[in-house]
Design a protein around this motif. Structure first.
Motif: not given
Length: 182
Positions: A50, A54, A79-80, A83, A88, A148, A152
């Motif tokens: 992840a 990103h 979303y990232l 996190r 997250g 991950r 995501v």
């Protein structure tokens, strides 16, 4: 200030940071550096897929282009970012592990992220173009269903299999023509 990502013994099995970084383009080295900084800043034990996703989305226009438009990229980045600011937290202090690769010995890499780095370099060799590029790493990350990054992508409404198909189609076209894809 000591690193918050624990350094492990180089005597353990698995690729080390120098081996993983050796076959990278300058652009991909920058992506890895960004993922490493993100993991440190987020207080994560390891650089995972992840973090790599990103950093790829932020810095590589070829990677963003494969997502069929801006809404997916914007949703993924949103979303990232969530996190990285705490959404997250359930991932912190856990190891991203597919069970298919040995635990990595150096630089705090998750086993899946280390495997993706090696697979990206293998893709570049198969294409006849070294060093590895962002799309090579994205394909390797997306190809691991336990990563991950795939989780995501799914939460952001992106079908990882379809995305991999788009990447592979471009890869096959470049291999078939014998060019480097640039």
């Amino acid at each position: 200030m000591p690193s918050r990502i624990p350094q492990q013994s180089a005597a353990e099995s698995g690729p080390n940071r120098a081996e993983l970084d050796a076959g990278l383009s300058a652009e991909l080295a920058s992506v890895v550096s960004g993922a490493r900084r993100r993991a440190l800043r987020d207080g994560d034990r390891q650089i995972d897929t992840a973090h790599l996703l990103h950093s790829l989305l932020e810095s590589d226009p070829e990677v963003r282009a494969v997502f069929d438009g801006g809404p997916h990229v914007a949703r993924l980045l949103g979303y990232l970012v969530q996190r990285s600011i705490g959404y997250g937290l359930r991932w912190q202090s856990t190891v991203e592990d597919s069970g298919a690769v040995p635990v990595v010995a150096d630089a705090g890499w998750s086993p899946v992220a280390a495997g993706a780095m090696e697979a990206a370099q293998e893709r570049a060799v198969l294409r006849g173009d070294e060093p590895a590029r962002g799309l090579d790493l994205l394909a390797a990350v997306v190809a691991e269903p336990q990563s991950r990054a795939v989780e995501v992508l799914g939460r952001a409404g992106v079908d990882a299999g379809e995305l991999l198909g788009r990447i592979e189609t471009g890869f096959e076209e470049h291999v078939g023509r014998g060019d480097s894809g640039r």
